[in-house]
Motif scaffolding. Structure first.
Motif, PDB file in Angstrom:
ATOM      1  N   VAL A  71       0.865  -1.176   0.000  1.00 43.29           N
ATOM      2  CA  VAL A  71       0.000   0.000   0.000  1.00 43.29           C
ATOM      3  C   VAL A  71       0.903   1.228   0.000  1.00 43.29           C
ATOM      4  O   VAL A  71       1.642   1.467   0.954  1.00 43.29           O
ATOM      5  CB  VAL A  71      -0.918   0.018   1.240  1.00 43.29           C
ATOM      6  CG1 VAL A  71      -1.815   1.252   1.224  1.00 43.29           C
ATOM      7  CG2 VAL A  71      -1.754  -1.256   1.314  1.00 43.29           C
ATOM      8  N   VAL A  72       0.860   1.992  -1.085  1.00 45.47           N
ATOM      9  CA  VAL A  72       1.663   3.201  -1.191  1.00 45.47           C
ATOM     10  C   VAL A  72       0.753   4.390  -0.892  1.00 45.47           C
ATOM     11  O   VAL A  72      -0.152   4.694  -1.667  1.00 45.47           O
ATOM     12  CB  VAL A  72       2.293   3.350  -2.597  1.00 45.47           C
ATOM     13  CG1 VAL A  72       3.134   4.615  -2.667  1.00 45.47           C
ATOM     14  CG2 VAL A  72       3.119   2.121  -2.940  1.00 45.47           C
ATOM     15  N   ASP A  73       0.982   5.016   0.255  1.00 47.37           N
ATOM     16  CA  ASP A  73       0.182   6.173   0.659  1.00 47.37           C
ATOM     17  C   ASP A  73       0.765   7.424   0.019  1.00 47.37           C
ATOM     18  O   ASP A  73       1.834   7.887   0.378  1.00 47.37           O
ATOM     19  CB  ASP A  73       0.177   6.304   2.183  1.00 47.37           C
ATOM     20  CG  ASP A  73      -0.616   7.514   2.638  1.00 47.37           C
ATOM     21  OD1 ASP A  73      -1.376   8.072   1.826  1.00 47.37           O
ATOM     22  OD2 ASP A  73      -0.464   7.913   3.804  1.00 47.37           O
ATOM     23  N   ASP A  74       0.055   7.963  -0.942  1.00 51.61           N
ATOM     24  CA  ASP A  74       0.506   9.112  -1.721  1.00 51.61           C
ATOM     25  C   ASP A  74       0.141  10.425  -1.023  1.00 51.61           C
ATOM     26  O   ASP A  74      -0.661  11.215  -1.511  1.00 51.61           O
ATOM     27  CB  ASP A  74      -0.104   9.044  -3.123  1.00 51.61           C
ATOM     28  CG  ASP A  74       0.381  10.147  -4.041  1.00 51.61           C
ATOM     29  OD1 ASP A  74       1.558  10.524  -3.955  1.00 51.61           O
ATOM     30  OD2 ASP A  74      -0.440  10.641  -4.848  1.00 51.61           O
ATOM     31  N   GLY A  75       0.717  10.641   0.154  1.00 57.76           N
ATOM     32  CA  GLY A  75       0.545  11.905   0.863  1.00 57.76           C
ATOM     33  C   GLY A  75      -0.851  12.168   1.388  1.00 57.76           C
ATOM     34  O   GLY A  75      -1.313  13.311   1.373  1.00 57.76           O
ATOM     35  N   SER A  76      -1.514  11.139   1.881  1.00 58.57           N
ATOM     36  CA  SER A  76      -2.874  11.314   2.399  1.00 58.57           C
ATOM     37  C   SER A  76      -2.906  12.271   3.592  1.00 58.57           C
ATOM     38  O   SER A  76      -1.976  12.317   4.389  1.00 58.57           O
ATOM     39  CB  SER A  76      -3.449   9.968   2.841  1.00 58.57           C
ATOM     40  OG  SER A  76      -3.615   9.117   1.736  1.00 58.57           O
ATOM     41  N   VAL A  77      -4.012  13.008   3.712  1.00 56.42           N
ATOM     42  CA  VAL A  77      -4.211  13.893   4.852  1.00 56.42           C
ATOM     43  C   VAL A  77      -5.336  13.397   5.758  1.00 56.42           C
ATOM     44  O   VAL A  77      -5.657  14.039   6.745  1.00 56.42           O
ATOM     45  CB  VAL A  77      -4.469  15.354   4.405  1.00 56.42           C
ATOM     46  CG1 VAL A  77      -3.244  15.922   3.708  1.00 56.42           C
ATOM     47  CG2 VAL A  77      -5.692  15.447   3.520  1.00 56.42           C
ATOM     48  N   ASP A  78      -5.922  12.264   5.412  1.00 56.81           N
ATOM     49  CA  ASP A  78      -6.940  11.659   6.269  1.00 56.81           C
ATOM     50  C   ASP A  78      -6.321  10.474   7.000  1.00 56.81           C
ATOM     51  O   ASP A  78      -5.112  10.391   7.150  1.00 56.81           O
ATOM     52  CB  ASP A  78      -8.180  11.274   5.454  1.00 56.81           C
ATOM     53  CG  ASP A  78      -7.931  10.159   4.450  1.00 56.81           C
ATOM     54  OD1 ASP A  78      -6.770   9.700   4.327  1.00 56.81           O
ATOM     55  OD2 ASP A  78      -8.888   9.732   3.774  1.00 56.81           O
ATOM     56  N   ALA A  79      -7.119   9.535   7.433  1.00 58.77           N
ATOM     57  CA  ALA A  79      -6.644   8.383   8.220  1.00 58.77           C
ATOM     58  C   ALA A  79      -6.207   7.203   7.360  1.00 58.77           C
ATOM     59  O   ALA A  79      -6.089   6.087   7.866  1.00 58.77           O
ATOM     60  CB  ALA A  79      -7.734   7.954   9.190  1.00 58.77           C
ATOM     61  N   THR A  80      -5.939   7.420   6.098  1.00 55.39           N
ATOM     62  CA  THR A  80      -5.549   6.340   5.200  1.00 55.39           C
ATOM     63  C   THR A  80      -4.369   5.540   5.741  1.00 55.39           C
ATOM     64  O   THR A  80      -4.408   4.310   5.784  1.00 55.39           O
ATOM     65  CB  THR A  80      -5.202   6.893   3.803  1.00 55.39           C
ATOM     66  OG1 THR A  80      -6.385   7.450   3.228  1.00 55.39           O
ATOM     67  CG2 THR A  80      -4.651   5.821   2.890  1.00 55.39           C
TER      68      THR A  80
END
Length: 76
Positions: free
Chosen positions: A38-47
């Motif tokens: 899972v690559v989190d691309d700069g999320s600002v929520d709880a991803t």
């Protein structure tokens, strides 16, 4: 640890509302020799927290935090 037979690459951004359902679907696969990156691309929520919760319970899930750079960068 040997490399898994299948790698699922899942780029995400601000997907906290739907990510758990997606990861449950991946986990339900009949074949057990897989990993899900899972690559989190700069999320600002709880991803990232959702992904981390899955990774904490199943080592086949790997979370890669990344700065917000877009889909192509996340896939790379």
């Amino acid at each position: 640890m040997p490399m898994p037979l299948v790698s699922v690459l899942l780029p995400v951004r601000d997907a906290a509302a739907t990510l758990a359902a997606s990861l449950v679907s991946v986990r339900r696969q009949r074949m057990g020799d897989w990993e899900c990156v899972v690559v989190d691309d700069g999320s600002v929520d709880a991803t990232r927290a959702v992904a981390a919760r899955f990774a904490a319970g199943d080592r086949r899930f790997v979370v890669v935090p990344a700065p917000r750079a877009g889909l192509v960068a996340a896939l790379n």
